[in-house]
Design a protein around this motif. Structure first.
Motif, mmCIF file in Angstrom:
data_model
loop_
_atom_site.group_PDB
_atom_site.id
_atom_site.type_symbol
_atom_site.label_atom_id
_atom_site.label_comp_id
_atom_site.label_asym_id
_atom_site.label_seq_id
_atom_site.Cartn_x
_atom_site.Cartn_y
_atom_site.Cartn_z
ATOM 1 N N UNK A 169 0.811 -1.218 0.000
ATOM 2 C CA UNK A 169 0.000 0.000 0.000
ATOM 3 C C UNK A 169 0.845 1.270 0.000
ATOM 4 N N UNK A 170 2.056 1.206 0.525
ATOM 5 C CA UNK A 170 2.856 2.421 0.681
ATOM 6 C C UNK A 170 3.800 2.701 -0.481
ATOM 7 N N UNK A 171 4.402 1.675 -1.068
ATOM 8 C CA UNK A 171 5.519 1.942 -1.981
ATOM 9 C C UNK A 171 5.360 1.370 -3.386
ATOM 10 N N UNK A 172 4.247 0.739 -3.681
ATOM 11 C CA UNK A 172 4.081 0.130 -5.006
ATOM 12 C C UNK A 172 4.335 1.142 -6.128
ATOM 13 N N UNK A 173 3.861 2.365 -5.980
ATOM 14 C CA UNK A 173 3.960 3.363 -7.050
ATOM 15 C C UNK A 173 5.040 4.417 -6.792
ATOM 16 N N UNK A 174 5.920 4.152 -5.839
ATOM 17 C CA UNK A 174 6.895 5.170 -5.423
ATOM 18 C C UNK A 174 7.783 5.623 -6.574
ATOM 19 N N UNK A 175 8.356 4.694 -7.307
ATOM 20 C CA UNK A 175 9.271 5.074 -8.386
ATOM 21 C C UNK A 175 8.525 5.735 -9.542
ATOM 22 N N UNK A 176 7.341 5.239 -9.855
ATOM 23 C CA UNK A 176 6.548 5.862 -10.922
ATOM 24 C C UNK A 176 6.216 7.310 -10.567
ATOM 25 N N UNK A 177 5.866 7.555 -9.323
ATOM 26 C CA UNK A 177 5.509 8.910 -8.897
ATOM 27 C C UNK A 177 6.700 9.863 -8.930
ATOM 28 N N UNK A 178 7.904 9.324 -8.982
ATOM 29 C CA UNK A 178 9.105 10.153 -9.002
ATOM 30 C C UNK A 178 9.817 10.131 -10.358
ATOM 31 N N UNK A 179 9.074 9.800 -11.425
ATOM 32 C CA UNK A 179 9.585 9.960 -12.779
ATOM 33 C C UNK A 179 10.292 8.773 -13.373
ATOM 34 N N UNK A 180 10.359 7.640 -12.674
ATOM 35 C CA UNK A 180 11.005 6.448 -13.222
ATOM 36 C C UNK A 180 10.091 5.794 -14.257
ATOM 37 N N UNK A 181 10.707 5.108 -15.184
ATOM 38 C CA UNK A 181 9.964 4.367 -16.204
ATOM 39 C C UNK A 181 10.038 2.883 -15.897
ATOM 40 N N UNK A 182 8.900 2.228 -15.959
ATOM 41 C CA UNK A 182 8.891 0.785 -15.718
ATOM 42 C C UNK A 182 9.477 0.070 -16.932
ATOM 43 N N UNK A 183 10.471 -0.795 -16.685
ATOM 44 C CA UNK A 183 11.137 -1.491 -17.800
ATOM 45 C C UNK A 183 10.775 -2.975 -17.856
ATOM 46 N N UNK A 184 10.305 -3.532 -16.748
ATOM 47 C CA UNK A 184 9.884 -4.940 -16.778
ATOM 48 C C UNK A 184 9.046 -5.241 -15.547
ATOM 49 N N UNK A 185 8.303 -6.350 -15.632
ATOM 50 C CA UNK A 185 7.473 -6.772 -14.513
ATOM 51 C C UNK A 185 7.362 -8.279 -14.515
#
Length: 610
Positions: free
Chosen positions: A567-583
């Protein structure tokens, strides 16, 4: 489907460790093998055992304790009396096993007959030389292992003699056997402290607690070189289980106490201030002793809360005005004192303190209340105060729920910090917007590389932080020190303060470098500091340092999903401008191009870089 309370381990985990039997652990292992669901999500824990005596009777209990700690055991046992070779040889099976933890069992009769069965035959000079030799054996083992492995090591000290040839004379001189071995244990401890992450498995303390005759099995020693009774085996393995949990972030954070017949004898609403049992004579002395231990835990950094079915005014009157009451209102971070069910009240406490329910230990004398929590909130650990009230104090500490391998300045201030959070909440409620609140809070962030004095706190954060933790990596103090000194990695800290108080060191990140890429291996924040932009300040500092000091072109990071961090950090990197490269499943990989992108420090935070 089985209820959580029907799973293997639930019954034994609720039982006082002092009351468990060897057969309970054998039954637990049998149940686990029949229940494939029990440990399917547990991580593996690889334990290497080096020994100079027969340890096989310990292994089933050790295996069960590892399961109870939340891991799948993988145990490798070295050859009998081959410790030095396996510690020092790169061709031994130990190197190939790649352990997560190394356990060394040494028995003094084997390593040094001169200090045990032959003590009376030796001169003082010979005894002194032998003490030096045994210490050197230990230092050589520890030094060799530390050169090859960065994992934690536990090594036994020695039980103290009770059947000395000198009889009652033995205790009368520091040069005789008892005090010689006692001093040797002290030197072993001091020597261990000179190596990172070497811990003492205190056999001397265990023998003192159990009693020598209840701990040493002379028959099995003579027949099979197996020195421990089943009682001693249970205590030794329980100590190891507590050590594993402390090292892997399994310790609890908050002690929640009932009041009536828990903090005092009787019911305040019926008996009144003058009728409850609390004082220096039995049975009131038992409740006072329990309160002493509660305050000791509070001093260690355990959050103290109350959950009681009572009129709030009645309880607060006892806390503030009863002359024998040790726990005062100022000691309690928060409470839920009302007539609602206690499961609901525990959920409220968790929300208010911003910690998970799995961080709670709930203590109550009422079997109904205990069973309600076990059924509705199985993640909450429970202690049922039952039996003789004189045992309540020891019962509180016997489970080891709050064990930790560090004790820092932040621990001493933990409860004060949660009190300060109430002040911040009040400031927020009085502000017209979140922006006004943050601006008026006067936030300052200090960022840099930890000094020697910071290492213990950095390690503690990695071991205790579960919610705002992107990868849930755990690091010992030695591993933090290695990362700081490694030219291909950095450890960064974050300290935060505002106009209310100094929150201390609340954030840690580990970054590794490879060619033109910087990779965030670990990123975590204490939950009491999130939501004010400090986490973004730490991330911005990492990006700046990676680009300007290391010349990195990209910053990569991972989010490894857990039930606690979702609940706290799932979107942390996305919210700070990172691009998702794999999942892969719930786990994600992220990247930030440092040549074209940057992360800005929050405008309302004053930044101090070191």
């Amino acid at each position: 489907m089985k209820k959580p309370t029907d799973l293997p381990g639930e019954k034994i985990s609720r039982t006082n460790p002092r009351e468990r039997k060897y057969s309970d652990y054998i039954e637990l292992l049998s149940d686990i093998k029949k229940n494939n669901e029990f440990s399917k999500d547990f991580p593996s824990l690889k334990i290497a055992v080096l020994r100079n005596f027969t340890v096989e009777p310990l292994l089933p209990v050790l295996e069960a304790e590892i399961y109870l700690a939340g891991f799948i055991p993988n145990i490798w046992v070295g050859d009998f009396d081959n410790i030095a070779f396996e510690a020092m040889s790169i061709t031994s099976g130990l190197e190939e096993f790649e352990p997560d933890f190394i356990l060394i069992f040494n028995w003094l009769d084997t390593i040094s007959p001169a200090l045990t069965t032959q003590f009376i035959l030796k001169s003082k000079g010979e005894i002194d030389e032998e003490v030096v030799r045994v210490r050197q054996v230990y230092r050589d083992i520890e030094g060799s292992l530390r050169k090859s492995f960065s994992v934690p090591i536990a090594i036994t000290n020695f039980n103290l003699p009770v059947d000395s040839t000198l009889g009652i004379l033995d205790s009368q001189d520091s040069d005789y056997q008892f005090h010689t071995i006692q001093n040797l244990n002290l030197q072993i401890l001091l020597d261990a402290k000179s190596f990172a992450d070497v811990y003492i498995l205190d056999i001397a303390k265990i023998f003192a607690a159990e009693g020598y005759l209840n701990a040493f099995d002379s028959r099995h020693w003579q027949m099979a070189r197996a020195p421990f009774t089943q009682r001693a085996i249970l205590t030794i393995c329980n100590e190891l289980g507590r050590l594993f949990k402390a090292l892997r972030g399994k310790s609890k954070k908050c002690l929640v106490l009932d009041c009536d017949n828990t903090l005092w004898g009787g019911v305040i609403g019926e008996d009144g201030m003058g009728g409850i049992k609390l004082g220096t004579t039995f049975p009131g002395s038992c409740y006072k002793a329990l309160q002493e231990e509660v305050l000791n835990l509070r001093e260690r950094g355990v959050i103290l809360a109350l959950c009681s079915k009572n009129n709030e005014s009645d309880v607060l009157e006892v806390l503030n005005n009863h002359p024998e009451m040790l726990i005062k209102e100022k000691h309690v971070s928060t409470w839920q004192i009302n007539w609602d069910d206690k499961a609901t009240n525990l959920r409220r406490l968790a929300k208010e303190l911003n910690i998970g329910l799995d961080s709670f230990v709930f203590v109550d004398d009422n079997e109904f209340e205990i069973n309600l929590i076990r059924e509705q909130l199985p993640e909450v650990a429970t202690i049922h105060l039952t039996g003789n009230t004189s045992g309540y104090r020891s019962l509180l500490s016997s489970f080891g729920y709050f064990d930790s391998l560090t004790f820092t300045a932040e621990d001493r201030r933990k409860n004060e910090m949660y009190g300060e959070a109430h002040i911040r909440n009040k400031l927020e409620s009085e502000s017209s917007s979140i922006e006004e609140y943050l601006e008026n809070l006067g936030l300052e962030a200090a960022l840099g590389i930890p000094t020697i004095s910071d290492i213990a706190r950095c390690s503690q954060l990695t071991q205790k932080t579960n919610q705002f933790n992107l990868t849930t990596c755990r690091y010992s103090e030695g591993q933090i020190a290695e990362l700081i000194s490694d030219k291909d990695s950095d450890v960064f800290y974050l300290r935060v303060k505002d106009k209310v108080a100094d929150l201390g060191l609340v954030g840690v990140a580990v970054v590794r470098y490879r060619e033109l890429e910087a990779q965030i291996e670990a990123f975590m924040m204490s939950c009491r500091a999130i939501g004010r932009g400090a986490e973004t300040a730490l991330l911005a500092y990492i990006a700046n340092q990676s680009k300007s000091k290391r010349g990195s072109h990209s910053l990569s990071a991972k989010y490894l999903h857990t039930a606690k961090n979702e609940s706290l950090v799932r979107n942390f990197y996305e919210e700070n401008g990172f691009e998702k490269v794999s999942q892969q499943g719930e786990d994600t990989n992220w990247e930030l191009d440092l040549r074209t992108e940057e992360i800005s420090y929050p405008a309302w935070i004053k930044i101090n870089e070191s």
